[in-house]
Design a protein around this motif. Sequence first.
Motif, mmCIF file in Angstrom:
data_model
loop_
_atom_site.group_PDB
_atom_site.id
_atom_site.type_symbol
_atom_site.label_atom_id
_atom_site.label_comp_id
_atom_site.label_asym_id
_atom_site.label_seq_id
_atom_site.Cartn_x
_atom_site.Cartn_y
_atom_site.Cartn_z
ATOM 1 N N TRP A 298 -1.732 5.365 2.197
ATOM 2 C CA TRP A 298 -2.799 5.229 1.197
ATOM 3 C C TRP A 298 -2.334 5.481 -0.233
ATOM 4 O O TRP A 298 -2.734 4.731 -1.129
ATOM 5 N N PRO A 299 -1.479 6.486 -0.489
ATOM 6 C CA PRO A 299 -0.972 6.601 -1.864
ATOM 7 C C PRO A 299 -0.213 5.354 -2.316
ATOM 8 O O PRO A 299 -0.292 4.970 -3.489
ATOM 9 N N SER A 300 0.500 4.707 -1.390
ATOM 10 C CA SER A 300 1.234 3.496 -1.766
ATOM 11 C C SER A 300 0.279 2.429 -2.291
ATOM 12 O O SER A 300 0.499 1.857 -3.363
ATOM 13 N N PHE A 301 -0.783 2.189 -1.514
ATOM 14 C CA PHE A 301 -1.728 1.157 -1.932
ATOM 15 C C PHE A 301 -2.585 1.629 -3.104
ATOM 16 O O PHE A 301 -2.943 0.835 -3.975
ATOM 17 N N VAL B 13 -1.703 3.760 -5.574
ATOM 18 C CA VAL B 13 -0.949 3.703 -6.824
ATOM 19 C C VAL B 13 -0.738 2.254 -7.250
ATOM 20 O O VAL B 13 -0.810 1.932 -8.444
ATOM 21 N N ALA B 14 -0.532 1.367 -6.270
ATOM 22 C CA ALA B 14 -0.386 -0.062 -6.608
ATOM 23 C C ALA B 14 -1.665 -0.563 -7.279
ATOM 24 O O ALA B 14 -1.610 -1.241 -8.312
ATOM 25 N N CYS C 63 -1.894 0.934 -10.815
ATOM 26 C CA CYS C 63 -0.945 0.327 -11.758
ATOM 27 C C CYS C 63 -1.419 -1.062 -12.177
ATOM 28 O O CYS C 63 -1.428 -1.401 -13.364
ATOM 29 N N MET C 64 -1.810 -1.868 -11.184
ATOM 30 C CA MET C 64 -2.198 -3.244 -11.494
ATOM 31 C C MET C 64 -3.518 -3.261 -12.260
ATOM 32 O O MET C 64 -3.648 -3.975 -13.263
ATOM 33 N N GLY C 65 -4.484 -2.463 -11.800
ATOM 34 C CA GLY C 65 -5.757 -2.387 -12.524
ATOM 35 C C GLY C 65 -5.567 -1.840 -13.931
ATOM 36 O O GLY C 65 -6.137 -2.347 -14.900
ATOM 37 N N GLU D 202 -2.895 -2.045 -15.742
ATOM 38 C CA GLU D 202 -2.225 -3.028 -16.591
ATOM 39 C C GLU D 202 -3.233 -4.044 -17.126
ATOM 40 O O GLU D 202 -3.190 -4.415 -18.298
ATOM 41 N N VAL D 203 -4.141 -4.469 -16.241
ATOM 42 C CA VAL D 203 -5.166 -5.428 -16.671
ATOM 43 C C VAL D 203 -6.003 -4.841 -17.809
ATOM 44 O O VAL D 203 -6.223 -5.496 -18.836
ATOM 45 N N VAL E 84 -3.935 -4.657 -21.058
ATOM 46 C CA VAL E 84 -3.781 -5.954 -21.723
ATOM 47 C C VAL E 84 -5.092 -6.364 -22.385
ATOM 48 O O VAL E 84 -5.115 -6.882 -23.503
ATOM 49 N N ARG F 198 -5.467 -4.405 -25.491
ATOM 50 C CA ARG F 198 -4.495 -4.852 -26.492
ATOM 51 C C ARG F 198 -4.985 -6.133 -27.157
ATOM 52 O O ARG F 198 -4.892 -6.296 -28.367
#
Lengths: 253, 51
Positions: free
Chosen positions: B20-23, B25-26, B29-31, B33-34, B37, B40
């Motif tokens: 669960w931490p793997s998914f 954190v993924a 990170c992806m959310g 980043e969105v 951006v 920005r």
Amino acid sequence: MSTTGINWFKYSSPQAIYPLAGRMIPWFAAVAVGVIAIGLYIGFFVAPTDATQGDAYRIIFVHVPAAWMSMFLYVIMAIWAGIGLGLNARPSFMMAQAIAPTGAMFTFLALFTGSMWGKPTWGAWWVWDARLTSELILLFQYIGIILLRSSIDDLRRADRASAVLALVGVINVPIIYFSVKWWNTLHQGASVTITAAPTMAGSMVTAMLIMMVGFWMYSFAVTLARMRCVIVERERQPSWGKPASIPDVVEAR
Amino acid sequence: MQWGSVAEFLAMGGYGLYVWPSFGVAALCMGGEVIAVWRRHAAASESHDES
């Protein structure tokens, strides 16, 4: 000259890319969300438990796509950097600039999820193994390229310097890829290759490849969105167009 | 489907602490980043309009 009647240069200016990217982003984003949802469903509900690794192996559905994207994005960034250097094309440098943070993010994810997978299967969060070390170097390369760019004020010099660094560093990508063959390593070999049959159950491979497609779509959407940011930010730079006078610069600030 | 209950699903055969931490954190990170951006772009467009 071209006989197709399409003026490709028309599409290579920032003014043309900006609205085009804006129209493409929602589609890539929507497909990414749908595809990743399908991939997760197959990965968690269809794919069986692994006989040797138990359910810990399910980390593969985020680990392998993230690791592949970290390498793919580096190569694509280096290609744009190379085109930028060769043709002195501003939009190519801007693409390279837009890709770097996403590549760094996926490199971090590959390392983090790998660590989460390493602990239960190898008994260690981290080992100084060829695959892990070369991937860590890739993260430092991405960070180095981003920092080098931000440390040079002159935009054209920043573009060229970070492009050269990106191109030189591309040598690390085949080293990462072949590290599991070239050296004795704790990291397992490739699960899926073009030449051999996959070493996993069908639904496992399916889920992994679908997640891969989802991450590609995500990368398209987010790098195009960042490209639009870069275009707007650069438009403000006084170095664009006619040479700026000191009052122009003061006013722009 | 091999999961008998929600608890069994969350346990991930005893590996939930790693899976669960793997998914998670993924997703972060992806959310993240969105959102980064997005902000920005909003900041760049806003300062652009002022000039």
